[in-house]
Every structure is written in structure tokens, then in C-alpha cells.
Design a protein around this motif. Structure first.
Motif, PDB file in Angstrom:
ATOM      1  N   GLN A   1       2.322  69.257  86.294  1.00  0.00           N
ATOM      2  CA  GLN A   1       1.898  69.988  85.107  1.00  0.00           C
ATOM      3  C   GLN A   1       0.568  69.444  84.598  1.00  0.00           C
ATOM      4  OE1 GLN A   1       4.778  70.052  81.948  1.00  0.00           O
ATOM      5  NE2 GLN A   1       3.380  70.991  80.476  1.00  0.00           N
ATOM      6  N   ALA A   2       0.386  68.126  84.684  1.00  0.00           N
ATOM      7  CA  ALA A   2      -0.878  67.526  84.253  1.00  0.00           C
ATOM      8  C   ALA A   2      -2.039  68.031  85.101  1.00  0.00           C
ATOM      9  CB  ALA A   2      -0.784  66.006  84.328  1.00  0.00           C
ATOM     10  N   VAL A   3      -1.816  68.184  86.392  1.00  0.00           N
ATOM     11  CA  VAL A   3      -2.857  68.716  87.275  1.00  0.00           C
ATOM     12  C   VAL A   3      -3.229  70.130  86.837  1.00  0.00           C
ATOM     13  CG1 VAL A   3      -3.395  69.430  89.637  1.00  0.00           C
ATOM     14  CG2 VAL A   3      -2.173  67.283  89.221  1.00  0.00           C
ATOM     15  N   ALA A   4      -2.206  70.951  86.527  1.00  0.00           N
ATOM     16  CA  ALA A   4      -2.476  72.322  86.090  1.00  0.00           C
ATOM     17  C   ALA A   4      -3.212  72.341  84.752  1.00  0.00           C
ATOM     18  CB  ALA A   4      -1.157  73.090  85.986  1.00  0.00           C
ATOM     19  N   VAL A   5      -2.834  71.437  83.848  1.00  0.00           N
ATOM     20  CA  VAL A   5      -3.505  71.349  82.556  1.00  0.00           C
ATOM     21  C   VAL A   5      -4.978  70.978  82.746  1.00  0.00           C
ATOM     22  CG1 VAL A   5      -3.664  69.983  80.424  1.00  0.00           C
ATOM     23  CG2 VAL A   5      -1.448  70.858  81.192  1.00  0.00           C
ATOM     24  N   ALA A   6      -5.238  70.077  83.696  1.00  0.00           N
ATOM     25  CA  ALA A   6      -6.627  69.692  83.974  1.00  0.00           C
ATOM     26  C   ALA A   6      -7.450  70.887  84.409  1.00  0.00           C
ATOM     27  CB  ALA A   6      -6.659  68.605  85.043  1.00  0.00           C
ATOM     28  N   MET A   7      -6.859  71.770  85.206  1.00  0.00           N
ATOM     29  CA  MET A   7      -7.583  72.946  85.675  1.00  0.00           C
ATOM     30  C   MET A   7      -7.729  73.982  84.568  1.00  0.00           C
ATOM     31  SD  MET A   7      -8.346  72.087  88.717  1.00  0.00           S
ATOM     32  CE  MET A   7      -9.041  73.643  89.267  1.00  0.00           C
ATOM     33  N   ALA A   8      -6.732  74.051  83.685  1.00  0.00           N
ATOM     34  CA  ALA A   8      -6.768  75.073  82.631  1.00  0.00           C
ATOM     35  C   ALA A   8      -7.560  74.629  81.413  1.00  0.00           C
ATOM     36  CB  ALA A   8      -5.339  75.438  82.215  1.00  0.00           C
ATOM     37  N   SER A   9      -7.438  73.343  81.044  1.00  0.00           N
ATOM     38  CA  SER A   9      -8.010  72.884  79.772  1.00  0.00           C
ATOM     39  C   SER A   9      -8.966  71.713  79.902  1.00  0.00           C
ATOM     40  CB  SER A   9      -6.877  72.492  78.811  1.00  0.00           C
ATOM     41  OG  SER A   9      -5.938  73.540  78.664  1.00  0.00           O
ATOM     42  N   GLY A  10      -9.071  71.132  81.057  1.00  0.00           N
ATOM     43  CA  GLY A  10      -9.980  70.010  81.243  1.00  0.00           C
ATOM     44  C   GLY A  10      -9.244  68.714  81.514  1.00  0.00           C
ATOM     45  N   PRO A  11      -9.945  67.724  82.084  1.00  0.00           N
ATOM     46  CA  PRO A  11      -9.291  66.488  82.526  1.00  0.00           C
ATOM     47  C   PRO A  11      -8.869  65.554  81.403  1.00  0.00           C
ATOM     48  CG  PRO A  11     -11.666  66.371  82.891  1.00  0.00           C
ATOM     49  CD  PRO A  11     -11.368  67.773  82.460  1.00  0.00           C
ATOM     50  N   ALA A  12      -9.502  65.608  80.243  1.00  0.00           N
ATOM     51  CA  ALA A  12      -9.189  64.655  79.174  1.00  0.00           C
ATOM     52  C   ALA A  12      -7.745  64.811  78.703  1.00  0.00           C
ATOM     53  CB  ALA A  12     -10.161  64.843  77.996  1.00  0.00           C
ATOM     54  N   GLU A  13      -7.343  66.050  78.439  1.00  0.00           N
ATOM     55  CA  GLU A  13      -5.963  66.294  77.994  1.00  0.00           C
ATOM     56  C   GLU A  13      -4.965  65.904  79.080  1.00  0.00           C
ATOM     57  OE1 GLU A  13      -3.158  70.079  76.574  1.00  0.00           O
ATOM     58  OE2 GLU A  13      -5.357  70.267  76.578  1.00  0.00           O
ATOM     59  N   ALA A  14      -5.308  66.182  80.312  1.00  0.00           N
ATOM     60  CA  ALA A  14      -4.412  65.846  81.422  1.00  0.00           C
ATOM     61  C   ALA A  14      -4.277  64.339  81.594  1.00  0.00           C
ATOM     62  CB  ALA A  14      -4.916  66.485  82.703  1.00  0.00           C
ATOM     63  N   LEU A  15      -5.365  63.608  81.387  1.00  0.00           N
ATOM     64  CA  LEU A  15      -5.316  62.153  81.554  1.00  0.00           C
ATOM     65  C   LEU A  15      -4.353  61.512  80.568  1.00  0.00           C
ATOM     66  CD1 LEU A  15      -6.419  59.682  83.055  1.00  0.00           C
ATOM     67  CD2 LEU A  15      -8.270  59.578  81.360  1.00  0.00           C
ATOM     68  N   VAL A  16      -4.287  62.050  79.363  1.00  0.00           N
ATOM     69  CA  VAL A  16      -3.324  61.543  78.374  1.00  0.00           C
ATOM     70  C   VAL A  16      -1.899  61.681  78.910  1.00  0.00           C
ATOM     71  CG1 VAL A  16      -2.373  61.889  76.059  1.00  0.00           C
ATOM     72  CG2 VAL A  16      -4.848  62.032  76.424  1.00  0.00           C
ATOM     73  N   MET A  17      -1.597  62.824  79.523  1.00  0.00           N
ATOM     74  CA  MET A  17      -0.264  63.057  80.072  1.00  0.00           C
ATOM     75  C   MET A  17       0.038  62.076  81.203  1.00  0.00           C
ATOM     76  SD  MET A  17      -0.499  67.234  80.178  1.00  0.00           S
ATOM     77  CE  MET A  17       1.139  67.435  80.903  1.00  0.00           C
ATOM     78  N   VAL A  18      -0.940  61.848  82.073  1.00  0.00           N
ATOM     79  CA  VAL A  18      -0.732  60.936  83.201  1.00  0.00           C
ATOM     80  C   VAL A  18      -0.575  59.505  82.701  1.00  0.00           C
ATOM     81  CG1 VAL A  18      -1.739  60.008  85.318  1.00  0.00           C
ATOM     82  CG2 VAL A  18      -1.939  62.443  84.811  1.00  0.00           C
ATOM     83  N   ASP A  19      -1.373  59.112  81.707  1.00  0.00           N
ATOM     84  CA  ASP A  19      -1.259  57.755  81.171  1.00  0.00           C
ATOM     85  C   ASP A  19       0.113  57.509  80.549  1.00  0.00           C
ATOM     86  OD1 ASP A  19      -3.755  57.064  82.017  1.00  0.00           O
ATOM     87  OD2 ASP A  19      -4.751  57.366  80.079  1.00  0.00           O
ATOM     88  N   GLU A  20       0.712  58.554  79.994  1.00  0.00           N
ATOM     89  CA  GLU A  20       2.076  58.409  79.469  1.00  0.00           C
ATOM     90  C   GLU A  20       3.060  58.130  80.596  1.00  0.00           C
ATOM     91  OE1 GLU A  20       2.880  61.952  77.308  1.00  0.00           O
ATOM     92  OE2 GLU A  20       1.607  61.414  75.583  1.00  0.00           O
ATOM     93  N   LEU A  21       2.847  58.775  81.756  1.00  0.00           N
ATOM     94  CA  LEU A  21       3.698  58.491  82.912  1.00  0.00           C
ATOM     95  C   LEU A  21       3.511  57.061  83.391  1.00  0.00           C
ATOM     96  CD1 LEU A  21       3.445  61.709  85.150  1.00  0.00           C
ATOM     97  CD2 LEU A  21       5.510  60.766  84.108  1.00  0.00           C
ATOM     98  N   VAL A  22       2.263  56.596  83.393  1.00  0.00           N
ATOM     99  CA  VAL A  22       1.991  55.218  83.805  1.00  0.00           C
ATOM    100  C   VAL A  22       2.664  54.243  82.855  1.00  0.00           C
ATOM    101  CG1 VAL A  22       0.187  53.487  84.120  1.00  0.00           C
ATOM    102  CG2 VAL A  22      -0.188  55.831  84.908  1.00  0.00           C
ATOM    103  N   ALA A  23       2.567  54.496  81.570  1.00  0.00           N
ATOM    104  CA  ALA A  23       3.140  53.587  80.569  1.00  0.00           C
ATOM    105  C   ALA A  23       4.660  53.507  80.695  1.00  0.00           C
ATOM    106  CB  ALA A  23       2.743  54.048  79.162  1.00  0.00           C
TER     107      ALA A  23
END
Length: 404
Positions: free
Chosen positions: A327-349
Motif C-alpha cells: 500500500q505504501a508503494v501505491a501511495v508513493a505513486m499516487a501522492s508522492g514518496p514523503a507520505e509513503a516513507l512515513v508508512m514504511v518507517d512505521e513498519l520499520v519501527a
């Protein structure tokens, strides 16, 4: 007739033969062993004397081997007497029982008492008709490991007293999920191999599609069966464009979409329509995402907003960290990488995908798009160290090197 002819007949008829023998003997392990003995005899006999009815010959021979085995079991004299008195001695498999027999065989091979690895091995052996050597090559494990899994699986089924029958109607839907998950595991290993030097193992993926088509024919009113079939067909449609002549991976944005298999796309869309009748489940939602990709002429023209919505729905019905990452990958394509990176960082945390190369892969891509190149390179190099597929690893290292 040669060994290739024997193998071809076995691949087509094995499930029907083992299923009919299991119903006949009441002993799953005995049925499978007797069928294998019949194949071994066919390899010796058919080159000299080709049978008029290969499937009938295998059935009759396997039946005789089963009766011989029961005769040798002195503790089972009563069962042998029952079998000897059985009036059904012709070489044909009962046409009125084939569908239920094969379906029961699938449920036995995927029974909850077995480990996931054993379910996969047993399904490929007795339902798909693959040899231990073929299964070992597909999953890159030693042949003795596959043989041990199959042997333990048959013993477990015998000890647990698993009957050769379809589960009751109230249990069937719940147990069907296990069958679908086994086929899904087989397909995903074929579509993106977890290890080795091949990105796509087409023979494994196509075997999973064959199993799903069989299941769809046996259970035409189950939407999720059609959903899985749609997902497999739509994913496999991209196989011709996913790798170059040397086997190197070709990313989605670089694929020649004219090389996609449009017949497979049409079959997948038809199955998706059947899956949509009563609302989409997890496999149907994944197929719907694949359908959006299949209908787009380019990556840029893809309806990424719709894909985001579909992933949100998938996350509600089948939540998992992989769904969130996609979903983060799709968000990056739809809305840009910044919003998607927040989602991925939550997974990392939350450390919900420990040891997976997928999280640093996606994170490296997002950091690259944000211009944070040193961090991106570190992530891609980490992903390469974690990746066990040689083809994927080379792509990650090339990307990291390109950031110098």
C-alpha cells in the motif's frame, strides 16, 4: 511409448488414480505407494507393449498392487476379504465419483494436521503428480528433505485417522482456505522465487494455475477460488516481459507491455467477474489490483488512487505487513514518496518484517525519489545482503551503485 509418455499420462491422471484408490482401499499412503509402483511398472512395460487405455492400465495395475499389499498384511485379513469380494473390478475410474474424489484428495493433502511445508510437498506429489526430484528442484531443497516431508505427512495422516472424505459442509469453507493458501504459496514461489538464480519458475507457477483451475471446476460456486485463479492468471500474464533474454529481471516500469499474455489477461478478468458475484475476498482483491495494472498502458497511466483504495480494503479483510508495504508503494505513486516513507518507517519501527529484504528495498526507492541518496544507497545495499535470490540481488546492487 517412452518415459515422456508415461510422465505425461501420470501428470494428467495421477490425482484421479490416487483419489480412486484411496476411496477403494481406505488407506491414503497405500494408495499413493501402489500408484507409484504402477508408474514404475509402466516405465518397463509400455515401451514394449503400449496399452490401449494408458489411464485404465495404470488404474488396474495400481489396484492389483494395492490388493497384493493388503494380502501381505496379515493383520488386515478382514479388509482384504472385503476388497476381494468387491464386484468393481473393471479398469475404469467411476465417472460419478471423480469430482468428489479429487476434491477430497486436495483436502487431505492440505489437512491442518500437516505442517505448511508438508502440505505443499504432498499436494505437489499426489495432486499435481510431481516427483520428489521435481519438487526439490522447484523449492531448491535436497531430494531427501522432500521425501522425508512426504513420508512424515502420510504417517501423520494415518496416525490422525484422517478419513478419505470431504469435510462437512459447515467446515468446508474454513478448510478451503487452507487449500487455497497452499496453492497460493506454490504460485508465489513460482512467480518470484525466494532463492536461486531464477527470478521466475514458470513450471511451478503454471502447476499452481493448473491446480486452481481444477479446484474452480470442482467448486464453481466458491468466489475465492475464482479470485485466486484470477490473481494467478493476471500475474502470470506478465511473465513474458518480466525477464530479459539472459534471465535478468525487468522492472514493471521498463516492461514491454505488448509482450504481456493478453489471453491470460482475458481469462483472469473473466475469473475476476465470477469472484465478484458476492463481493471480493482477499484473493479477489489482490486480483482486482492486478487487473488495474493489466488494463493500464503505462505505469504513469495506472489508476494508482484505485489501487490505494483496494489495498485499504485488503488491509481490512486480510491485514498483514506485506499488504501495508505494498500500500505504501501505491501511495508513493499516487501522492508522492514523503507520505509513503512515513508508512514504511512505521513498519520499520514495529519490526513486523524482520529479516525481509522488501522493506529496505522499498525504503531505498523512496529515499532515492526524495534525493536522500547516501541513505538510499545504504538501504539498497542492506536489501541486497538480505536478498536470497541472485537475480534480485544483482538488481539491488546495480541500483545502489548507480547512486554514486
Amino acid at each position: 511409448m517412452d518415459a515422456a509418455d508415461v510422465e505425461a499420462v501420470w501428470r494428467i491422471e495421477s490425482a484421479r488414480i490416487v483419489a480412486a484408490l484411496t476411496r477403494f482401499t481406505g488407506d491414503f499412503a497405500l494408495a499413493e505407494d501402489a500408484a507409484q509402483e504402477a508408474v514404475a511398472e509402466a516405465l518397463m512395460s509400455w515401451p514394449r507393449t503400449p496399452p490401449d487405455s494408458p489411464a485404465g492400465w495404470l488404474m488396474a495395475t495400481a489396484r492389483r498392487r494395492a490388493i497384493d499389499a493388503i494380502r501381505r498384511r496379515t493383520a488386515l485379513k478382514d479388509r482384504y476379504a472385503m476388497l476381494a469380494a468387491d464386484p468393481v473390478v473393471d479398469e475404469d475410474i467411476d465417472p460419478d465419483r471423480i469430482d468428489d474424489d479429487i476434491l477430497a484428495l486436495m483436502f487431505i493433502s492440505c489437512h491442518p494436521v500437516l505442517s505448511p511445508e508438508a502440505r505443499v510437498a504432498l499436494t505437489l506429489r499426489v495432486v499435481a503428480g510431481l516427483s520428489s526430484e521435481q519438487i526439490a528442484r522447484a523449492f531448491l531443497v535436497p531430494v531427501p528433505t522432500v521425501q522425508a516431508r512426504i513420508t512424515r505427512a502420510k504417517k501423520t495422516i494415518a496416525v490422525a485417522g484422517v478419513p478419505f472424505e470431504l469435510p462437512p459442509a459447515d467446515e468446508r469453507r474454513e478448510r478451503l482456505g487452507g487449500v487455497l493458501s497452499v496453492i497460493y504459496v506454490i504460485f508465489t514461489e513460482g512467480s518470484t522465487a525466494t532463492s536461486g538464480d531464477l527470478l521466475v519458475r514458470r513450471d511451478v507457477a503454471y502447476e499452481a494455475i493448473r491446480l486452481t483451475r481444477t479446484l474452480a471446476a470442482l467448486l464453481p460456486d466458491e468466489p475465492e477460488v475464482h479470485g485466486l485463479l484470477a490473481l494467478c492468471e493476471l500475474t502470470a500474464a506478465r511473465f513474458p516481459a518480466r525477464t530479459g533474454p539472459d534471465g535478468s529481471p525487468i522492472l514493471l516500469e521498463d516492461q514491454d507491455r505488448q509482450r504481456w499474455d493478453f489471453s491470460a489477461i482475458q481469462r483472469g478478468l473473466a475469473s475476476l467477474a465470477k469472484a465478484s458475484v458476492r463481493g471480493l475476498g482477499p484473493y479477489g482483491l489482490q486480483a482486482a489490483i492486478a487487473a488495474v495494472h493489466a488494463s493500464a498502458p503505462t505505469v504513469e497511466a495506472t489508476d494508482w488512487d484505485r489501487i490505494v483504495v483496494l489495498y485499504e480494503a485488503l488491509g481490512r479483510v486480510a491485514p498483514s505487513p506485506i499488504v501495508e508495504l505494498n500500500q505504501a508503494v501505491a501511495v508513493a505513486m499516487a501522492s508522492g514518496p514523503a507520505e509513503a516513507l512515513v508508512m514504511v518507517d512505521e513498519l520499520v519501527a514495529s519490526d513486523r518484517l524482520p529479516g525481509s529484504h522488501l522493506v529496505p528495498t522499498v525504503r531505498g526507492e523512496l529515499l532515492t525519489r526524495l534525493g536522500r541518496l547516501p541513505e538510499a544507497r545504504a538501504e539498497l545495499e542492506l536489501a541486497a545482503r538480505l536478498c536470497t535470490n541472485e537475480r534480485e540481488r544483482s538488481v539491488l546492487l546495480d541500483k545502489a551503485a548507480a547512486l554514486d
